[in-house]
Design a protein around this motif. Sequence first.
Motif, PDB file in Angstrom:
ATOM      1  N   ARG A   1       8.246  11.740  -7.462  1.00 35.45           N
ATOM      2  CA  ARG A   1       7.265  10.958  -8.224  1.00 35.45           C
ATOM      3  C   ARG A   1       6.673   9.842  -7.379  1.00 35.45           C
ATOM      4  N   THR A   2       7.519   9.164  -6.631  1.00 38.00           N
ATOM      5  CA  THR A   2       7.056   8.035  -5.834  1.00 38.00           C
ATOM      6  C   THR A   2       6.160   8.499  -4.696  1.00 38.00           C
ATOM      7  N   VAL A   3       6.533   9.599  -4.050  1.00 36.47           N
ATOM      8  CA  VAL A   3       5.694  10.151  -2.987  1.00 36.47           C
ATOM      9  C   VAL A   3       4.331  10.543  -3.551  1.00 36.47           C
ATOM     10  N   GLY A   4       4.311  11.191  -4.713  1.00 32.72           N
ATOM     11  CA  GLY A   4       3.047  11.583  -5.317  1.00 32.72           C
ATOM     12  C   GLY A   4       2.162  10.402  -5.645  1.00 32.72           C
ATOM     13  N   ARG A   5       2.758   9.332  -6.219  1.00 27.75           N
ATOM     14  CA  ARG A   5       1.965   8.136  -6.538  1.00 27.75           C
ATOM     15  C   ARG A   5       1.433   7.476  -5.267  1.00 27.75           C
ATOM     16  N   GLY A   6       2.278   7.406  -4.253  1.00 27.56           N
ATOM     17  CA  GLY A   6       1.839   6.802  -3.003  1.00 27.56           C
ATOM     18  C   GLY A   6       0.735   7.594  -2.342  1.00 27.56           C
ATOM     19  N   TRP A   7       0.822   8.915  -2.441  1.00 27.78           N
ATOM     20  CA  TRP A   7      -0.203   9.768  -1.835  1.00 27.78           C
ATOM     21  C   TRP A   7      -1.553   9.564  -2.512  1.00 27.78           C
ATOM     22  N   GLU A   8      -1.540   9.530  -3.837  1.00 32.00           N
ATOM     23  CA  GLU A   8      -2.789   9.313  -4.566  1.00 32.00           C
ATOM     24  C   GLU A   8      -3.343   7.918  -4.296  1.00 32.00           C
ATOM     25  N   ALA A   9      -2.451   6.934  -4.220  1.00 35.84           N
ATOM     26  CA  ALA A   9      -2.902   5.564  -3.968  1.00 35.84           C
ATOM     27  C   ALA A   9      -3.518   5.435  -2.592  1.00 35.84           C
ATOM     28  N   GLY A  10      -3.087   6.250  -1.657  1.00 37.26           N
ATOM     29  CA  GLY A  10      -3.565   6.134  -0.292  1.00 37.26           C
ATOM     30  C   GLY A  10      -4.834   6.892   0.003  1.00 37.26           C
ATOM     31  N   ARG A  11      -5.311   7.705  -0.921  1.00 35.61           N
ATOM     32  CA  ARG A  11      -6.530   8.474  -0.670  1.00 35.61           C
ATOM     33  C   ARG A  11      -7.715   7.543  -0.405  1.00 35.61           C
ATOM     34  N   GLY A  12      -8.380   7.773   0.703  1.00 34.74           N
ATOM     35  CA  GLY A  12      -9.560   6.995   1.045  1.00 34.74           C
ATOM     36  C   GLY A  12      -9.258   5.609   1.566  1.00 34.74           C
TER      37      GLY A  12
ATOM     38  N   ASP B   1       0.809  -1.207   0.000  1.00 34.93           N
ATOM     39  CA  ASP B   1       0.000   0.000   0.000  1.00 34.93           C
ATOM     40  C   ASP B   1       0.845   1.261   0.000  1.00 34.93           C
ATOM     41  N   THR B   2       2.097   1.181   0.413  1.00 34.09           N
ATOM     42  CA  THR B   2       2.970   2.346   0.493  1.00 34.09           C
ATOM     43  C   THR B   2       4.243   2.055  -0.280  1.00 34.09           C
ATOM     44  N   PRO B   3       4.336   2.506  -1.526  1.00 33.16           N
ATOM     45  CA  PRO B   3       5.477   2.169  -2.376  1.00 33.16           C
ATOM     46  C   PRO B   3       6.794   2.631  -1.773  1.00 33.16           C
ATOM     47  N   GLU B   4       7.878   1.933  -2.181  1.00 31.10           N
ATOM     48  CA  GLU B   4       9.202   2.323  -1.724  1.00 31.10           C
ATOM     49  C   GLU B   4       9.502   3.749  -2.162  1.00 31.10           C
ATOM     50  N   LEU B   5      10.256   4.485  -1.318  1.00 34.57           N
ATOM     51  CA  LEU B   5      10.566   5.861  -1.650  1.00 34.57           C
ATOM     52  C   LEU B   5      11.499   5.966  -2.844  1.00 34.57           C
ATOM     53  N   MET B   6      12.271   4.943  -3.116  1.00 34.67           N
ATOM     54  CA  MET B   6      13.077   4.888  -4.329  1.00 34.67           C
ATOM     55  C   MET B   6      12.527   3.758  -5.188  1.00 34.67           C
ATOM     56  N   SER B   7      11.749   4.082  -6.200  1.00 31.85           N
ATOM     57  CA  SER B   7      11.066   3.034  -6.959  1.00 31.85           C
ATOM     58  C   SER B   7      11.706   2.757  -8.309  1.00 31.85           C
ATOM     59  N   SER B   8      12.436   3.725  -8.876  1.00 32.45           N
ATOM     60  CA  SER B   8      13.007   3.490 -10.195  1.00 32.45           C
ATOM     61  C   SER B   8      14.290   2.676 -10.091  1.00 32.45           C
ATOM     62  N   THR B   9      14.654   2.060 -11.192  1.00 34.10           N
ATOM     63  CA  THR B   9      15.891   1.278 -11.223  1.00 34.10           C
ATOM     64  C   THR B   9      17.103   2.159 -10.944  1.00 34.10           C
ATOM     65  N   ILE B  10      17.123   3.358 -11.545  1.00 30.40           N
ATOM     66  CA  ILE B  10      18.249   4.269 -11.339  1.00 30.40           C
ATOM     67  C   ILE B  10      18.319   4.716  -9.889  1.00 30.40           C
ATOM     68  N   GLY B  11      17.159   5.070  -9.316  1.00 32.65           N
ATOM     69  CA  GLY B  11      17.138   5.511  -7.922  1.00 32.65           C
ATOM     70  C   GLY B  11      17.655   4.438  -6.985  1.00 32.65           C
ATOM     71  N   LYS B  12      17.184   3.204  -7.182  1.00 30.79           N
ATOM     72  CA  LYS B  12      17.634   2.108  -6.333  1.00 30.79           C
ATOM     73  C   LYS B  12      19.121   1.827  -6.520  1.00 30.79           C
ATOM     74  N   PHE B  13      19.583   1.928  -7.779  1.00 30.56           N
ATOM     75  CA  PHE B  13      20.998   1.695  -8.053  1.00 30.56           C
ATOM     76  C   PHE B  13      21.865   2.732  -7.353  1.00 30.56           C
ATOM     77  N   LEU B  14      21.467   4.002  -7.428  1.00 30.79           N
ATOM     78  CA  LEU B  14      22.262   5.059  -6.804  1.00 30.79           C
ATOM     79  C   LEU B  14      22.317   4.894  -5.294  1.00 30.79           C
ATOM     80  N   MET B  15      21.202   4.523  -4.690  1.00 28.36           N
ATOM     81  CA  MET B  15      21.205   4.324  -3.239  1.00 28.36           C
ATOM     82  C   MET B  15      22.082   3.136  -2.867  1.00 28.36           C
ATOM     83  N   ALA B  16      21.964   2.051  -3.621  1.00 25.40           N
ATOM     84  CA  ALA B  16      22.797   0.879  -3.340  1.00 25.40           C
ATOM     85  C   ALA B  16      24.271   1.202  -3.534  1.00 25.40           C
ATOM     86  N   ALA B  17      24.579   1.991  -4.583  1.00 21.75           N
ATOM     87  CA  ALA B  17      25.967   2.368  -4.835  1.00 21.75           C
ATOM     88  C   ALA B  17      26.513   3.228  -3.705  1.00 21.75           C
ATOM     89  N   ARG B  18      25.657   4.122  -3.188  1.00 24.28           N
ATOM     90  CA  ARG B  18      26.110   4.982  -2.077  1.00 24.28           C
ATOM     91  C   ARG B  18      26.481   4.146  -0.856  1.00 24.28           C
TER      92      ARG B  18
END
Length: 204
Positions: free
Chosen positions: A184-195, A52-69
């Motif tokens: 983008r991920t926060v926005g999608r999660g917010w819309e998904a959580g409405r109601g 119900d609450t998507p990961e804050l880093m959802s794209s492949t690039i985002g996840k790669f950068l966090m893992a690389a860090r």
Amino acid sequence: MRLPTAAHADIPWRIHEITADFQIEDVWALPTPGGPADFQRLIAQFSEANADTPELMSSTIGKFLMAARWKLGELFGWDKDGEGLGRRVPSLKDRLPADLRDGPTGPELDGVPFRPIFLTDNEWAAEIANSTMHGVLHLGWVQDGDHYRGQMAVLVKPNGLRGTAYMALIKPFRYLWVYPDLLRTVGRGWEAGRGNAAWVNRAR
């Protein structure tokens, strides 16, 4: 949307009481339109990652950068226990006034080594420290026209020249990939959580 530093500095947040020696690195408006009482739902979204609450880093690039860090931190020893909170630097909890010190701290962030500092009706702050810097993630709930929305600020205290160089090195990656992915991920999660009643229960 990125905001000027004044968007954070000019609001009388409680976080100002304990971060006078920190600099405001970034301020962002979050795509989370809501009412005056929706701040706890935002905190729930940031602190949980599941169906119900998507990961804050959802794209492949985002996840790669966090893992690389985190991998680079392991290789260069940036994140050793001796370089963190309570070791190289004291926690900002030690600076809290009595009312915040005795109040709730808020939830832990899922999957990242931030430690919560305090939680109020419209603010939440968490901190992280390593050999390069002492950082604060601050979420606030602000009125914007006829609705309210979340606002995120990142405050940092670099550790000498190495810390300053590190912040300069990662800046392009934050602006080109990390922050856009996060928003983008926060926005999608917010819309998904409405109601969604589950959101309401988790935010309480």
